[in-house]
Design a protein around this motif. Structure first.
Motif, PDB file in Angstrom:
ATOM      1  N   ASP A   5      39.766  59.947 -23.741  1.00  0.00           N
ATOM      2  CA  ASP A   5      38.347  59.661 -23.598  1.00  0.00           C
ATOM      3  C   ASP A   5      38.145  58.245 -23.098  1.00  0.00           C
ATOM      4  OD1 ASP A   5      36.703  61.728 -24.036  1.00  0.00           O
ATOM      5  OD2 ASP A   5      35.973  61.067 -25.999  1.00  0.00           O
ATOM      6  N   PRO A   6      37.213  58.030 -22.161  1.00  0.00           N
ATOM      7  CA  PRO A   6      36.961  56.657 -21.732  1.00  0.00           C
ATOM      8  C   PRO A   6      36.399  55.825 -22.887  1.00  0.00           C
ATOM      9  CG  PRO A   6      35.465  58.206 -20.644  1.00  0.00           C
ATOM     10  CD  PRO A   6      36.442  59.022 -21.413  1.00  0.00           C
ATOM     11  N   ILE A   8      34.561  53.135 -22.381  1.00  0.00           N
ATOM     12  CA  ILE A   8      33.179  52.836 -21.978  1.00  0.00           C
ATOM     13  C   ILE A   8      32.670  54.006 -21.147  1.00  0.00           C
ATOM     14  CG2 ILE A   8      31.633  51.263 -20.724  1.00  0.00           C
ATOM     15  CD1 ILE A   8      33.750  49.074 -21.023  1.00  0.00           C
ATOM     16  N   LYS A   9      31.566  54.584 -21.569  1.00  0.00           N
ATOM     17  CA  LYS A   9      30.945  55.677 -20.807  1.00  0.00           C
ATOM     18  C   LYS A   9      29.529  55.271 -20.451  1.00  0.00           C
ATOM     19  CE  LYS A   9      32.297  59.148 -23.698  1.00  0.00           C
ATOM     20  NZ  LYS A   9      32.367  60.525 -24.260  1.00  0.00           N
ATOM     21  N   ARG A  11      26.260  56.349 -18.360  1.00  0.00           N
ATOM     22  CA  ARG A  11      25.722  57.579 -17.773  1.00  0.00           C
ATOM     23  C   ARG A  11      24.303  57.372 -17.235  1.00  0.00           C
ATOM     24  NH1 ARG A  11      30.059  58.640 -17.853  1.00  0.00           N
ATOM     25  NH2 ARG A  11      31.268  60.330 -18.796  1.00  0.00           N
ATOM     26  N   SER A  27      26.554  55.290 -13.046  1.00  0.00           N
ATOM     27  CA  SER A  27      27.458  55.907 -14.010  1.00  0.00           C
ATOM     28  C   SER A  27      28.857  55.338 -13.778  1.00  0.00           C
ATOM     29  CB  SER A  27      27.497  57.425 -13.842  1.00  0.00           C
ATOM     30  OG  SER A  27      26.222  57.971 -14.121  1.00  0.00           O
ATOM     31  N   LEU A  28      29.554  55.092 -14.890  1.00  0.00           N
ATOM     32  CA  LEU A  28      30.894  54.511 -14.759  1.00  0.00           C
ATOM     33  C   LEU A  28      31.698  54.809 -16.021  1.00  0.00           C
ATOM     34  CD1 LEU A  28      32.681  52.504 -12.996  1.00  0.00           C
ATOM     35  CD2 LEU A  28      31.791  50.692 -14.467  1.00  0.00           C
ATOM     36  N   ASP A  29      32.967  55.146 -15.829  1.00  0.00           N
ATOM     37  CA  ASP A  29      33.872  55.327 -16.963  1.00  0.00           C
ATOM     38  C   ASP A  29      34.949  54.265 -16.903  1.00  0.00           C
ATOM     39  OD1 ASP A  29      32.656  57.487 -18.042  1.00  0.00           O
ATOM     40  OD2 ASP A  29      34.002  58.983 -17.174  1.00  0.00           O
ATOM     41  N   VAL A  30      35.292  53.738 -18.068  1.00  0.00           N
ATOM     42  CA  VAL A  30      36.426  52.828 -18.131  1.00  0.00           C
ATOM     43  C   VAL A  30      37.360  53.357 -19.209  1.00  0.00           C
ATOM     44  CG1 VAL A  30      37.189  50.455 -18.533  1.00  0.00           C
ATOM     45  CG2 VAL A  30      34.958  50.877 -17.489  1.00  0.00           C
ATOM     46  N   ALA A  31      38.623  53.604 -18.830  1.00  0.00           N
ATOM     47  CA  ALA A  31      39.593  54.126 -19.780  1.00  0.00           C
ATOM     48  C   ALA A  31      40.223  52.984 -20.570  1.00  0.00           C
ATOM     49  CB  ALA A  31      40.674  54.913 -19.040  1.00  0.00           C
ATOM     50  N   THR A 194      41.758  46.081 -21.975  1.00  0.00           N
ATOM     51  CA  THR A 194      40.758  46.773 -21.165  1.00  0.00           C
ATOM     52  C   THR A 194      39.801  45.711 -20.627  1.00  0.00           C
ATOM     53  OG1 THR A 194      40.872  48.622 -22.701  1.00  0.00           O
ATOM     54  CG2 THR A 194      38.998  48.577 -21.182  1.00  0.00           C
TER      55      THR A 194
END
Lengths: 246, 261
Positions: A5-6, A8-9, A11, A27-31, A194
Motif C-alpha cells: 500500500d502506498p 501517501i495516497k 486522491r 492524485s499521487l501515490d508514494v510507496a 521515503t
C-alpha cells in the motif's frame, strides 16, 4: 495496511486561493521508501502540493491519506500525523532563539517526553551525520545557509519521521553551498527514507528519484521514471520546461 | 535588517538608553548626574524645606512602586490575553478583544480611573489602592495588548510552520517558539509602557492613594512650599525613570544574545 500500500495516497485534490485554482485534480501515490521529485515552473503548484501532505496547506476537496491516516478525518490528531512527516523548508526556519542542539532536542523532549540526556545523545549523532557537530552550541544566525539547512534536516530527523518532505531545500542557498545539502539528502535517500522533494536540482532528480512528477498550472502533467522523463518527455509542456532549464 | 529585527516604536515612556553607547557624555548621564546632584545639594544648602520634603515623601515612593508593579503585572496578563484575542481567528473572541482596545483607547486615563473607581465602589468595597490598580491595569492592558499583538506578528510565519510541522499544536507553538522570540521584540515597548505607567500612577493621587505626588501635595498644602515641593517630586520621578530605563536597556541587551553573530 499491507506493505504494498502506498504510504501517501493523494486522491483528486483541488485547492483554491480565492478564485485562483492552485491545485487542479491532483492524485499521487508514494510507496514506502520511494523518492518522488516534483518539478515544475514557479507558480505551478508544486510547493502547495507538498504542503498539503502535512496539512500546512488545507485542500478544498479530495482526500489525502498518510500512513493510513486521513488528514481530514476529524477523529485523527493532525499533530500526531505530523510527527511522522519531517519537513524541510526553503528558508530553513530554524528556531532563532535556540542553539543548534536545542533546535534538535526541543520536539523530542516536549512531544516524545524523551529525557534530555537521550535527546542530546541522539541530536549529536544526527549532527555527526550532517557533519556539523562542532556547531552544536551556536545559534542559527551564526551559521551559513548550507549549515542551517543541514541542521534543519537533522531537526526533522530527530522526530524519527517515516516520510521527509523537502520544499525547495536549496533554492535559498548560495551556489557553493548547494552541494553539501544535496549530499545529506542523497545519503538519506540511500538509507531508504521515503522522500518527496520539490526542487529545481535536475542532477539530484536524475540521481535519486524513483518517480519524477512534472506540474504545471496546478495539475500533474507528466509522471515518469527519471530516465524516461529527461530523455523521452511525452508532453509538449514538459519538453518546453526542460528546454528552458537544461 | 531582516524582518525579525524590526523594532516596535511606541514612545510615551522615557528614552531607553542604547546599551552599546558607553560614552560618558550622553543625555542619560547628564540627566542622571544633574538629578542626583540636585537631590543632594538642595537639601544640604536649604534643609528647610528641601530636607523636610525629602523626609516626608518616601512613604509615597513605596506606594507608587506598589501600584506600578501590581498594575504592570496585571496589565501584562490582560495584554497577553488581549493580544492573542486580537490575533484569534475566532470572530467572537476577536471582537471582544478589539472592542476592549477601542474603548480604552478612546477614553482618557483620568476619566477611566474615576469611572472604574466609582463603578467598582458601587459593586464591591475594595481598598482604594486595589481600585487604583485595577483601573490602571484595565487601561494599560489594552496598550499592552497592542504591543503583544505587534510583537507576535513580527515573528516570521516560517517559525510557526516549522513548529507545526514537527507536531507541536498551536498552543505549544505559541509557548515554545513564538512568544520566547516575540518577548525580545516586545520588551522595549513593554519597558516603555512600564515607565509610562509609573509616571501615570501620579494620577491615582486623586483617588486618595498616598503615592509620591499625593504625599507631596499634602506637604505643600501644609507648608505652602509649592515650588520647592514640586521641584523635589519632579526630581524623584526623574531619578526613578532614569534608573529604570537603564535597567530595561540592560535587560534588552541580555535578551538579544542569540541575534549576535
Amino acid at each position: 495496511m499491507n506493505a504494498a500500500d502506498p504510504i501517501i495516497k493523494i486522491r483528486h485534490i483541488n485547492k483554491y486561493f480565492g478564485s485562483f485554482k492552485a491545485l487542479d485534480d491532483v492524485s499521487l501515490d508514494v510507496a514506502v521508501g520511494e523518492k518522488v521529485v516534483v518539478l515544475g515552473p514557479s507558480g505551478s503548484g508544486k510547493s502547495t502540493l507538498l504542503r498539503t501532505i502535512n496539512r500546512l496547506e488545507t485542500i478544498s476537496s479530495g482526500s489525502i491519506i498518510v500512513d493510513g491516516h486521513d488528514l481530514y478525518d476529524p477523529d485523527e490528531d493532525i499533530n500526531r500525523i505530523r510527527m511522522e512527516l519531517g519537513m524541510v523548508f526553503q528558508n530553513f526556519n530554524l528556531f532563532r532563539h535556540k542553539t543548534v542542539l536545542e533546535n534538535l532536542t526541543l520536539a523530542p523532549i516536549k512531544l516524545k517526553k524523551m529525557d534530555r540526556g537521550m535527546a542530546e545523545e541522539m541530536a549529536y549523532e544526527l549532527l555527526d551525520k550532517v557533519g556539523i557537530r562542532d556547531r552544536a552550541n551556536h545559534y542559527p544566525i551564526q551559521l551559513s545557509g548550507g549549515q542551517q539547512q543541514r541542521v534543519a534536516i537533522a531537526r526533522a530527523l530527530a522526530m524519527e519521521p517515516k516520510i521527509m518532505l523537502f520544499d525547495e531545500p536549496t533554492s535559498a542557498l548560495d551556489p557553493e553551498m548547494i552541494g553539501e545539502v544535496l549530499e545529506v539528502m542523497i545519503t538519506l535517500a540511500r538509507e531508504g527514507m521515503t522522500m518527496v522533494v520539490v526542487t529545481h536540482e535536475m542532477g539530484f532528480a536524475r540521481e535519486v528519484a524513483d518517480q519524477v512528477v512534472f506540474m504545471d498550472g496546478g495539475a500533474i502533467v507528466e509522471e515518469a521514471s527519471p530516465d524516461s522523463f529527461f530523455d523521452h518527455p511525452v508532453h509538449a509542456r514538459t519538453r518546453l520546461f526542460l528546454d528552458q532549464i537544461l | 535588517m531582516s524582518d525579525q529585527e524590526k523594532k516596535i516604536e511606541i514612545g510615551d515612556g522615557a528614552a531607553i538608553p542604547d546599551p552599546e553607547d558607553k560614552g560618558l557624555i550622553s543625555a542619560w548621564w547628564i540627566a542622571l548626574v544633574g538629578t542626583v546632584s540636585l537631590l543632594i545639594i538642595l537639601p544640604l544648602l536649604k534643609p528647610d524645606p528641601y530636607a523636610r520634603i525629602l523626609s516626608f515623601v518616601p512613604d509615597g515612593i513605596l506606594v507608587t512602586f506598589k501600584v506600578t508593579i501590581a498594575s504592570i503585572s496585571l496589565a501584562l496578563v490582560i495584554g497577553l490575553l488581549t493580544g492573542l484575542g486580537r490575533l484569534s481567528k475566532n470572530r467572537f473572541i476577536n471582537l471582544i478583544a478589539s472592542l476592549y482596545v477601542e474603548i480604552v483607547r478612546g477614553v482618557p486615563l483620568l476619566v477611566q480611573l474615576f469611572y472604574i473607581y466609582f463603578a467598582l465602589g458601587r459593586i464591591v468595597r475594595v481598598p482604594d489602592i486595589v481600585a487604583a490598580v485595577i483601573a490602571m491595569a484595565f487601561c494599560y492592558g489594552a496598550y499592552m495588548g497592542e504591543v503583544f499583538r505587534a510583537g507576535i506578528k513580527s515573528i516570521d510565519h516560517g517559525q510557526t510552520e516549522a513548529s507545526l510541522s514537527l507536531g507541536f499544536n498551536r498552543r505549544q507553538t505559541m509557548a515554545y517558539v513564538v512568544l520566547p522570540q516575540a518577548w525580545r521584540t516586545i520588551l522595549p515597548p513593554v519597558g516603555n509602557e512600564f515607565i509610562a505607567l509609573l509616571k501615570d500612577t501620579s494620577l491615582v493621587s486623586i483617588l486618595a492613594v498616598a503615592d509620591i505626588l499625593r504625599r507631596g501635595r499634602e506637604y505643600a498644602s501644609e507648608s505652602f512650599n509649592y515650588f520647592e515641593t514640586y521641584t523635589m517630586i519632579a526630581l524623584i520621578y526623574l531619578l526613578i525613570t532614569l534608573v529604570l530605563s537603564r535597567l530595561i536597556a540592560n535587560m534588552e541587551h541580555r535578551l538579544s544574545h542569540y541575534e549576535r553573530r
